[in-house]
Design a protein around this motif. Structure first.
Motif: not given
Length: 181
Positions: A33-37, A62-65, A68-70, A72-79
């Motif tokens: 999230a940090l790198a993408l943001g 918002a997605y990056c936040a 980052a805060f969740s 949850n690595d499964a969220l990485e696939r939603w990008y």
């Protein structure tokens, strides 16, 4: 710097599925999230000047936040699904509020675009709208139900083949239409 930032975000988009595939077990979600943001923030000054750019930037950050805060690595696939949805909005809203996005792109290369070309650019914008609907649905389905390898294959390779086919097909059609006219 502007040229580098305009290349960086698309490059990250292309490489993102492979980074997720190879890094999901090694890199924690907040680092993703940090790198993408950071990359989105580098691109922000030029992006906010574009139609829909603020919305796109806000949604991406918002997605990056959330990632980052969740944690949850499964969220990485939603990008890829998010990007497809944002591009769907950009192309779709341009059809409502005009001029269509493909017309805007065409006018960069040909400022005195003939009036006869405008309906064509509208149709091509519709093609991209339907592509982003298809891509968003398929990417979401792969995120929810497919193994990571399938998700990576589609989002990292197959989708670019489809987009390339659309670009080449449209270019060939445009050349043919110009030759007939």
């Amino acid at each position: 710097m502007s040229k580098i930032s305009s290349i960086l975000l698309p490059l990250v988009g292309v490489l993102y599925p492979f980074v997720v595939y190879f890094g999901m077990d090694r890199v924690p979600p907040p680092m993703f999230a940090l790198a993408l943001g950071a990359i989105w923030l580098i691109r922000a000054p030029s992006l906010v000047k574009q139609p829909g750019g603020k919305l796109m930037l806000g949604a991406a950050l918002a997605y990056c936040a959330l990632l980052a805060f969740s944690g949850n690595d499964a969220l990485e696939r939603w990008y890829p699904t998010l990007i497809s949805g944002l591009l769907l909005c950009a192309f779709g809203l341009s059809l409502i509020y005009g001029p269509p996005l493909v017309e805007r792109i065409a006018r960069v290369r040909e400022p005195d675009l003939p009036d006869a070309a405008i309906p064509y650019t509208r149709k091509v914008t519709w093609v991209w709208v339907w592509f982003f609907v298809f891509n968003g649905v398929l990417s979401a389905a792969l995120t929810l139900w497919a193994p990571l390898a399938w998700w990576t294959l589609y989002n990292g390779l197959i989708v670019y083949f489809i987009m390339g086919t659309l670009f080449v097909g449209e270019w060939l059609l445009r050349r043919r239409l110009r030759a007939v006219a």
